[in-house]
Design a protein around this motif. Structure first.
Motif, PDB file in Angstrom:
ATOM      1  N   PHE C 294      79.278  24.487  55.836  1.00 41.24           N
ATOM      2  CA  PHE C 294      78.985  23.336  56.443  1.00 41.24           C
ATOM      3  C   PHE C 294      77.998  22.028  55.650  1.00 41.24           C
ATOM      4  O   PHE C 294      77.861  21.491  55.932  1.00 41.24           O
ATOM      5  N   SER C 298      78.840  18.695  55.811  1.00 43.82           N
ATOM      6  CA  SER C 298      78.235  18.047  56.923  1.00 43.82           C
ATOM      7  C   SER C 298      77.361  16.609  57.112  1.00 43.82           C
ATOM      8  O   SER C 298      77.098  15.313  57.512  1.00 43.82           O
ATOM      9  N   GLY C 313      80.893  19.256  61.158  1.00 40.59           N
ATOM     10  CA  GLY C 313      79.425  20.140  61.092  1.00 40.59           C
ATOM     11  C   GLY C 313      79.652  20.505  62.598  1.00 40.59           C
ATOM     12  O   GLY C 313      79.090  22.172  61.806  1.00 40.59           O
ATOM     13  N   LEU C 316      81.576  24.127  62.269  1.00 46.30           N
ATOM     14  CA  LEU C 316      80.943  25.489  62.101  1.00 46.30           C
ATOM     15  C   LEU C 316      80.006  25.645  61.652  1.00 46.30           C
ATOM     16  O   LEU C 316      79.779  26.895  61.801  1.00 46.30           O
TER      17      LEU C 316
END
Lengths: 194, 186, 663
Positions: C294, C298, C313, C316
């Protein structure tokens, strides 16, 4: 992630494990909420807007001196640029237009080179029949750092009072500059600086 | 130790000096070496060294996470040059750093200050470690004071129930040959 | 064609994983072994789906099939073959393909290894968990991170190629797959931990079943991290190899919790204790791999390694939340069964040392997690921006690292249950003298400063202690004394000591300077002489290489360069490093000018002992291999923990007897 005190789980360990699970769970929910609600972070930028403009002076391309302190009572656009920066070249015509439209008014533009050498700046402006406003090909970088420059082009609008009222992170437009000046009192403010 | 008797007699033979002598000598060597390491002569840091040590604590304003010592962005090059200038002017490390903080905000420093909420980043790990160690100490104290655990009547009842194949008992003890509650998992 | 093939693979994998979860789940609840056994077929189908997707994408990349959007975005006809192959994992969508294919491979491996126990609920729940994880990653490929989108390229279209930094060094072909083999590998022990909680069979069975899997995953993760830091040393050109960057931290946190687990699991195997703790550590390790992905993907935290940002993102973080919820809930639910029957008699014992080890590794991971996310916390609270960087992490982790080195020195010689001072005095005297010798040597060759010299001393101490164990084991068992978990572990310790000493030396005694030189100029720096010979320009298909030819102490010429890539406007520097066993001289070009006033501005970084980081990494990998290799194994039927304290006689210490006999 869990407390090492769980190692003590024995008789009555069920309570400890359960309580620890609850505590850790609550902590993690907060953590996830934090991660889920954060957007992409904002980059570092200058803190100078709203503060008194740092004074500077330097020799301009035509050999005269520019001293910001001498222009108290006028609007001054302090523009930072470099010849290696494409966006700076793109904003050039806009600055020319802005300078032309304020001919005779208490409005000055000064460009300060950032991370560049005087030779390329001379060559650059010679190719364009010179700039119609003062350009300081200063190479020390001290002026730029005083204003907290991160990357060029960046421009700051200094009010007649000597306060930095706005910053442009990226290229400026003539209309954008006019807008900032008008929002902050326009030409009426000029001359009122101490 | 099953062989504890032989071992300890082997170890403790000889005078205390013979037993502890090597360790005493070791202690002397370590103390001498460390004091030489701390107080011994070393090259004074050059201007260049000071510049690079300061630049490693100043963040490059346009990069992600790099210091100005590492990055080659124009702003980093300017800041490096400025740091060198200021070092030559005789400014102290803290003066130089606070100049950048005034211009760019606290985010320009890679080390958060120890004031306000930022102090948490320094305090929390120490506090967590202290809590963990205290917890361990309490657990060890409990282990050393409480008697060893024995099967309670309730445990015995559970086991008997399980041995009878009673489904209400703990199901993983259903197999009498499976002392660890593993089923046929090995 | 490739799009269709790839989508077919993704769909196959997704459908098989979802159906597998449903079928196995139904079979487990209804106690239907025939349904549980179907996990074998579903695992194979998931694997086939992942491999088909992988092959489809590689085929598209190799044939430069720009009708696949991923290839159009990341491929280029100019990219050399090796980097073209590695382009798959240079961007997010492709790396999810790699992840899924590896997960499919692990699934099939687990099914094969446990082929005789497929109907066992423990294995059933583990496979269910793995299939659920696989379903998530195939879902990512089917939806938020679809690698097989269509693209209609205009005539003569050529893609930009992967990020220039990612096609600058061959290590890029190896570092991500290694890291993923490690990340994904932790799914296996995690799945068994979940299975243990779900079935209530929380004893040691699942631990023994997965310990080799954990070790293998840990080994890959170690190798992946070290290759990654080697890559950044060779490519990024700032003279460093570890920047405590969020992405580096994201890979390091699961490594720390995984390492803690590898140690504390021995306490559970031996004494049946720390059950909650071990399960928590494993779940934390797996959750941290997802958190790491992540963070990498992200864009919430800024990082030099975050090469792609994307919309996965939210997926996750939701998956991370699900993992946390499930594991915390299960642990809370099974808390009563997890209570440990044993007790630790003395802090001065092997198990006491492992406890301390765990506290320290936990604190280490906590410091890194805190430092990594702290800017987010502060921003959320008072909207202020701060940075937490290298100086913070170095200062906070240094004492933890030194204490860990100290523990590494004494723990291997500690017996289980209880140690006497006499015993320690006897066993530690030689390792302690090795440590003192290391300090004396370091100071004699000019090392100064408290922290690094203490680090060298403790490093020597730990190495001496690991060496002592290896020598004793080899004397006892010959070459077999080097294999097996305990002995392989000592080899790993030697590797860790090398890395710790190299880290301490290089970060304490780094010297850096910039020089502007004209051809023929020389510069003296940190005992080295640099001679700039001149500039050399090379044209390659993908880039123009502008080299500065520099002789270091007369060797070379070394050729750091600035590379201008054909497609991007970006200019990327490539450093050049002269490595010796004592120090590294790293050169990178800041600016190079030709014409009538030619000159070069070079950054010179001199750091001692850098090469030992990579050697230490190799030793760690070797040690992991030795540890995985079956040594003299405990009979699995033997009791591993005594249900009642004192019921079994204390284990003899054969090695102590041996020492006495030799003395």
């Amino acid at each position: 992630m869990t407390s090492s005190r769980e190692t003590g789980a024995r008789r009555g360990g069920s309570n400890l494990a359960r309580n620890a699970a609850i505590v850790v769970g609550i902590f993690l929910v907060g953590f996830i909420a934090l991660l889920a609600t954060r957007g992409a972070n904002t980059p570092i930028s200058s803190r100078i807007v709203g503060q008194a403009a740092p004074n500077f002076s330097g020799e301009t391309l035509d050999g005269s001196r520019f001293d910001l302190a001498m222009h108290r009572g006028e609007w001054v656009i302090v523009n930072f640029f470099a010849t290696w920066c494409t966006e700076c070249r793109l904003e050039d015509p806009q600055i020319s237009q802005f300078v032309a439209s304020h001919e005779g008014e208490p409005v000055k533009v000064v460009s300060v080179a950032f991370s560049d050498d005087a030779e390329s700046i001379r060559t650059y402006f010679a190719g364009r029949q010179g700039a119609s406003w003062p350009v300081i090909p200063s190479d020390t970088g001290r002026i730029a750092l005083d204003y907290g420059i991160t990357k060029v082009p960046e421009s700051y609008v200094v009010a007649p009072s000597g306060l930095v009222v706005a910053g442009f992170f990226g290229g400026v437009t003539a209309s954008g500059l006019d807008e900032v000046i008008n929002e902050n009192g326009g030409m009426a403010m000029a001359g009122s600086g101490s | 130790m099953s062989s504890g008797r032989t071992n300890s007699s082997a170890f403790s033979s000889g005078s205390p000096l013979r037993r502890l002598g090597p360790w005493l000598l070791l202690g002397v060597v370590i103390v001498a070496t460390l004091s030489l390491a701390v107080f011994g002569t070393r090259d004074a840091p050059t201007t260049q060294d000071r510049v690079s040590s300061i630049s490693r604590t100043v963040k490059c304003p346009v990069c992600s996470g790099e210091s100005v010592a590492e990055s080659n962005a124009p702003a980093s090059q300017e800041i490096r040059r400025d740091i060198a200038l200021r070092v030559q002017e005789g400014q102290t490390d803290d003066e130089i750093r606070s100049y950048y903080v005034a211009r760019y905000g606290e985010a320009i420093l890679l080390t958060p200050s120890a004031s306000g909420i930022n102090a948490l980043v320094w305090i929390l790990p120490v506090a967590a470690l202290a809590v963990a160690l205290a917890g361990l100490a309490i657990v060890f104290r409990r282990w050393s004071t409480e008697p060893a655990e024995t099967a309670s009547p309730e445990d015995r009842r559970l086991v008997e129930a399980a041995l009878r194949g009673d489904e209400t008992g703990s199901s993983e003890l259903a197999d009498p040959t499976d002392g660890h509650g593993e089923g046929d998992s090995r | 064609m490739n799009v269709a093939l790839g989508r077919a693979g993704v769909t196959l994998g997704l459908v098989a994983a979802v159906l597998g979860v449903v079928t196995v789940g139904y079979g487990l609840v209804r106690r239907r072994p025939d349904l549980i056994r179907l996990s074998r077929a579903y695992a194979v189908l998931v694997f086939v789906g992942g491999i088909v997707a992988f092959i489809a994408m590689e085929r598209a990349l190799i044939t430069r099939d720009f009708t696949v959007k991923f290839v159009a975005d990341n491929g280029s006809s100019k990219t050399p073959a090796l980097y073209n192959f590695a382009t798959l994992w240079s961007a997010l969508e492709g790396s999810i393909i790699l992840w899924s294919a590896i997960l499919g491979g692990y699934l099939v491996a687990v099914v094969f290894k446990f082929r005789k126990r497929l109907a066992d609920p423990l294995v059933g729940w583990a496979l269910l968990t793995m299939l659920a994880v696989a379903a998530f990653f195939f879902f990512l490929m089917a939806g938020p991170a679809n690698p097989f989108e269509n693209f209609s390229p205009p005539a003569g279209f050529d893609g930009p190629g992967p990020n220039p930094l990612l096609q600058n060094h061959p290590l890029m072909a190896f570092h991500p797959p290694m890291l993923y083999l490690g990340y994904v590998g932790f799914t296996v022990p995690f799945a068994f931990a979940i299975a243990a909680l779900a079935t209530g069979r929380v004893g040691e069975g699942w631990l023994l079943a997965t310990r080799r899997w954990t070790l293998i995953a840990w080994g890959f993760l170690t190798a992946g991290i070290i290759l990654g830091s080697w890559w950044s040393y060779e490519v990024l050109g700032w003279g460093g190899y570890w920047a405590w960057d969020p992405v580096e931290n994201a890979s390091f946190m699961p490594w720390l919790t995984g390492t803690a687990y590898l140690h504390s699991v021995m306490v559970q195997e031996r004494r049946g204790m720390l059950r909650v703790w071990n399960i928590s550590l494993l779940c934390a390790t797996f959750a941290l791999t997802i958190l790491g992905t992540f963070i990498t993907r992200s864009g919430v935290l800024e990082s030099v390694h975050a090469f792609t940002e994307s919309s996965i993102g939210p997926s996750l973080i939701a998956f991370f939340a699900l993992i946390v919820l499930v594991t915390v809930g299960l642990i809370g639910w099974r808390g009563d069964r997890l209570r440990s029957p044993g007790r630790i008699d003395s802090p001065l014992s092997r198990e006491g040392a492992f406890l301390a080890n765990n506290v320290l590794f936990g604190a280490f991971a906590f410091v890194i997690l805190l430092g990594t996310v702290f800017p987010l916390v502060v921003e959320a609270i008072n909207n202020d921006r701060i940075s937490v960087g290298v100086p913070y992490f170095n200062r906070m982790t240094m004492p933890i690292g030194l204490t860990l080195l100290f523990l590494m020195a004494i723990a291997p010689v500690l017996p289980w249950r209880k140690a006497s001072a006499e015993l320690l005095r006897h066993r530690l005297i030689w390792p302690a003298w090795v440590g003192a010798g290391a300090m004396v040597f370091a100071v004699a060759v000019g090392a100064r400063g408290l922290a690094p010299v203490v680090a060298f001393g403790l490093g020597g101490f730990a190495a001496g202690s690991a060496g002592r164990q290896l020598v004793l084991a080899a004397r006892r068992q010959g070459w077999r004394g080097l294999v097996g978990r305990a002995n392989g572990g000592m080899v790993v310790h030697l590797g860790v000591v090398m890395i710790a000493v190299a880290f301490a030396a290089s970060s304490s005694y780094v010297r850096q300077a910039e020089f502007t030189l004209r051809p023929g100029d020389t510069a003296e720096f940190a005992g080295h002489t640099l001679l700039y010979e001149g500039q050399n320009i090379k044209e390659e298909s993908a880039k123009t290489i502008n080299q500065a030819l520099v002789r270091i102490d007369g060797t070379g010429p070394w050729a750091p360069s600035l590379n201008k890539f054909a497609n991007g406007q970006t200019t990327i520097g490539t450093p050049s490093v002269r490595s010796t066993f004592t120090d590294d001289v790293a050169l990178s070009v800041i600016d190079i000018r030709g014409g009538d006033d030619p000159s070069v501005t070079l950054r010179v970084t001199v750091q001692p002992l850098i090469i030992w980081l990579w050697i230490g990494g190799g030793v760690m990998a070797l040690g992991t291999l030795l540890a995985v290799f079956p040594g003299k194994r405990r009979n699995p039927i033997d009791a591993v923990s005594s249900p009642l304290a004192g019921a079994s006689p204390p284990e003899p210490e054969p090695e102590a007897d041996r020492v006495v006999a030799n003395a």
